[in-house]
Motif scaffolding. Sequence first.
Motif, PDB file in Angstrom:
ATOM      1  N   TRP A  81       1.266  -0.990  -3.190  1.00 20.26           N
ATOM      2  CA  TRP A  81       1.486  -0.031  -2.121  1.00 20.26           C
ATOM      3  C   TRP A  81       1.285   1.374  -2.663  1.00 20.26           C
ATOM      4  O   TRP A  81       1.291   1.601  -3.871  1.00 20.26           O
ATOM      5  CB  TRP A  81       2.895  -0.183  -1.533  1.00 20.26           C
ATOM      6  CG  TRP A  81       3.992   0.161  -2.520  1.00 20.26           C
ATOM      7  CD1 TRP A  81       4.514  -0.640  -3.482  1.00 20.26           C
ATOM      8  CD2 TRP A  81       4.678   1.416  -2.630  1.00 20.26           C
ATOM      9  NE1 TRP A  81       5.486   0.030  -4.200  1.00 20.26           N
ATOM     10  CE2 TRP A  81       5.605   1.291  -3.701  1.00 20.26           C
ATOM     11  CE3 TRP A  81       4.595   2.626  -1.942  1.00 20.26           C
ATOM     12  CZ2 TRP A  81       6.442   2.326  -4.075  1.00 20.26           C
ATOM     13  CZ3 TRP A  81       5.434   3.675  -2.326  1.00 20.26           C
ATOM     14  CH2 TRP A  81       6.346   3.508  -3.375  1.00 20.26           C
ATOM     15  N   THR A  82       1.110   2.302  -1.755  1.00 21.00           N
ATOM     16  CA  THR A  82       0.975   3.699  -2.136  1.00 21.00           C
ATOM     17  C   THR A  82       1.477   4.575  -1.002  1.00 21.00           C
ATOM     18  O   THR A  82       1.469   4.150   0.164  1.00 21.00           O
ATOM     19  CB  THR A  82      -0.488   4.046  -2.487  1.00 21.00           C
ATOM     20  OG1 THR A  82      -0.549   5.372  -3.026  1.00 21.00           O
ATOM     21  CG2 THR A  82      -1.380   3.947  -1.271  1.00 21.00           C
ATOM     22  N   ALA A  83       1.933   5.753  -1.311  1.00 19.41           N
ATOM     23  CA  ALA A  83       2.470   6.673  -0.303  1.00 19.41           C
ATOM     24  C   ALA A  83       2.003   8.084  -0.609  1.00 19.41           C
ATOM     25  O   ALA A  83       1.867   8.470  -1.779  1.00 19.41           O
ATOM     26  CB  ALA A  83       3.994   6.615  -0.277  1.00 19.41           C
ATOM     27  N   ARG A  84       1.768   8.863   0.457  1.00 17.61           N
ATOM     28  CA  ARG A  84       1.374  10.263   0.313  1.00 17.61           C
ATOM     29  C   ARG A  84       2.057  11.082   1.411  1.00 17.61           C
ATOM     30  O   ARG A  84       2.380  10.561   2.479  1.00 17.61           O
ATOM     31  CB  ARG A  84      -0.152  10.430   0.458  1.00 17.61           C
ATOM     32  CG  ARG A  84      -0.980   9.684  -0.545  1.00 17.61           C
ATOM     33  CD  ARG A  84      -0.953  10.350  -1.916  1.00 17.61           C
ATOM     34  NE  ARG A  84      -1.959   9.760  -2.777  1.00 17.61           N
ATOM     35  CZ  ARG A  84      -1.795   8.635  -3.477  1.00 17.61           C
ATOM     36  NH1 ARG A  84      -0.640   7.972  -3.382  1.00 17.61           N
ATOM     37  NH2 ARG A  84      -2.759   8.170  -4.258  1.00 17.61           N
ATOM     38  N   HIS A  85       2.236  12.356   1.162  1.00 13.24           N
ATOM     39  CA  HIS A  85       2.712  13.255   2.206  1.00 13.24           C
ATOM     40  C   HIS A  85       2.009  14.603   2.031  1.00 13.24           C
ATOM     41  O   HIS A  85       1.388  14.872   1.011  1.00 13.24           O
ATOM     42  CB  HIS A  85       4.235  13.424   2.164  1.00 13.24           C
ATOM     43  CG  HIS A  85       4.743  14.228   1.010  1.00 13.24           C
ATOM     44  ND1 HIS A  85       4.820  13.731  -0.273  1.00 13.24           N
ATOM     45  CD2 HIS A  85       5.209  15.514   0.937  1.00 13.24           C
ATOM     46  CE1 HIS A  85       5.302  14.660  -1.076  1.00 13.24           C
ATOM     47  NE2 HIS A  85       5.540  15.750  -0.374  1.00 13.24           N
ATOM     48  N   THR A 138       2.333   9.170   4.901  1.00 18.32           N
ATOM     49  CA  THR A 138       1.890   7.806   5.164  1.00 18.32           C
ATOM     50  C   THR A 138       2.244   6.856   4.029  1.00 18.32           C
ATOM     51  O   THR A 138       2.429   7.273   2.886  1.00 18.32           O
ATOM     52  CB  THR A 138       0.359   7.790   5.399  1.00 18.32           C
ATOM     53  OG1 THR A 138      -0.066   6.503   5.808  1.00 18.32           O
ATOM     54  CG2 THR A 138      -0.387   8.208   4.147  1.00 18.32           C
ATOM     55  N   ILE A 139       2.355   5.572   4.378  1.00 17.05           N
ATOM     56  CA  ILE A 139       2.571   4.495   3.413  1.00 17.05           C
ATOM     57  C   ILE A 139       1.538   3.404   3.718  1.00 17.05           C
ATOM     58  O   ILE A 139       1.345   3.035   4.877  1.00 17.05           O
ATOM     59  CB  ILE A 139       3.985   3.896   3.502  1.00 17.05           C
ATOM     60  CG1 ILE A 139       5.057   4.987   3.354  1.00 17.05           C
ATOM     61  CG2 ILE A 139       4.180   2.811   2.432  1.00 17.05           C
ATOM     62  CD1 ILE A 139       6.468   4.487   3.614  1.00 17.05           C
ATOM     63  N   TRP A 140       0.901   2.900   2.668  1.00 12.91           N
ATOM     64  CA  TRP A 140      -0.099   1.835   2.808  1.00 12.91           C
ATOM     65  C   TRP A 140       0.274   0.655   1.915  1.00 12.91           C
ATOM     66  O   TRP A 140       0.852   0.837   0.841  1.00 12.91           O
ATOM     67  CB  TRP A 140      -1.479   2.334   2.396  1.00 12.91           C
ATOM     68  CG  TRP A 140      -2.083   3.338   3.343  1.00 12.91           C
ATOM     69  CD1 TRP A 140      -1.586   4.570   3.663  1.00 12.91           C
ATOM     70  CD2 TRP A 140      -3.314   3.196   4.066  1.00 12.91           C
ATOM     71  NE1 TRP A 140      -2.431   5.204   4.555  1.00 12.91           N
ATOM     72  CE2 TRP A 140      -3.489   4.389   4.816  1.00 12.91           C
ATOM     73  CE3 TRP A 140      -4.279   2.202   4.156  1.00 12.91           C
ATOM     74  CZ2 TRP A 140      -4.596   4.596   5.630  1.00 12.91           C
ATOM     75  CZ3 TRP A 140      -5.386   2.400   4.966  1.00 12.91           C
ATOM     76  CH2 TRP A 140      -5.534   3.574   5.695  1.00 12.91           C
TER      77      TRP A 140
END
Length: 283
Positions: free
Chosen positions: A78-82, A120-122
Amino acid sequence: MLVKLLASVILLATQAFTANVSASYHYELGLNSTAYQQQFDELLQHGYRLTYISAYSDEHNQTLFSGVWKKTSTSVPWTARHGLTGSQYDTLSTQLKGQNYHPVVLNAYNLPNGEPRFATIWEKASVGTWEQQRDMTEAQLKAKVSSLGQLRITILTRYVVGNQVRFAATWGKRTATDWHGDWFYSLGKTSFDTGSASDGYKAISMNAYSVNGDPIFDVVWQRVSSGGWDAPVMSYQTSGVDKDTYGRTYKGYVGTGFGPRVLTGYYLEGCGIQYAATFEKDS
């Protein structure tokens, strides 16, 4: 105002179970971008993964972040960005989709200067067909929903471009756990109490916004089975609570085996930042 908040749930919490379930979760409310990133990095080192993120503005128009983390032994990448601009989000989407990731959380917000940003989170997992689109007017959103009748909305969020409201959404394939594939979305409601937990619906995507000091909610509701056709996933929702009340609510729910799923804040004139959230029976 509390929606479907059962006082008995809180009173029945046991010390042993609370300690066990609480260790699996962590939440943070109202962090600025720097504090949020520091907390994210620290929790990552301790084996927690981000499962929900939301961003909103306080009465001073400062951007704040809230998040839910869960400690898990699963190896799903998983990965997350803001803080992404629209073009940055598009670039990330192209990159991650090519690596078989799909979005599980998307929250849009506006900076104090009015510029839109995305958090977002993927996840990397096989989910079949899915689509996404951003910068839609409400009419375009409704048209897209109609044209993608074979899919269901999984994420819905709004933001402002200039003085115009825009929407971003994702759609995913219906699954075997959908109860008859039942789902619906609600835009700009003044109350979070739109779905019915007793009918098996739960909020899978929820964002709250302050408009002239009053809240509105955009929510996607899905009717989900826990395995039996007539066994809905147990979930509860609460809205219009301050930071301390959310903390007590959180403690009560995790004490009876529920985990936090969705969490967002919004400014309510005369009351400050309030929180809306859902809790779901932990598997």
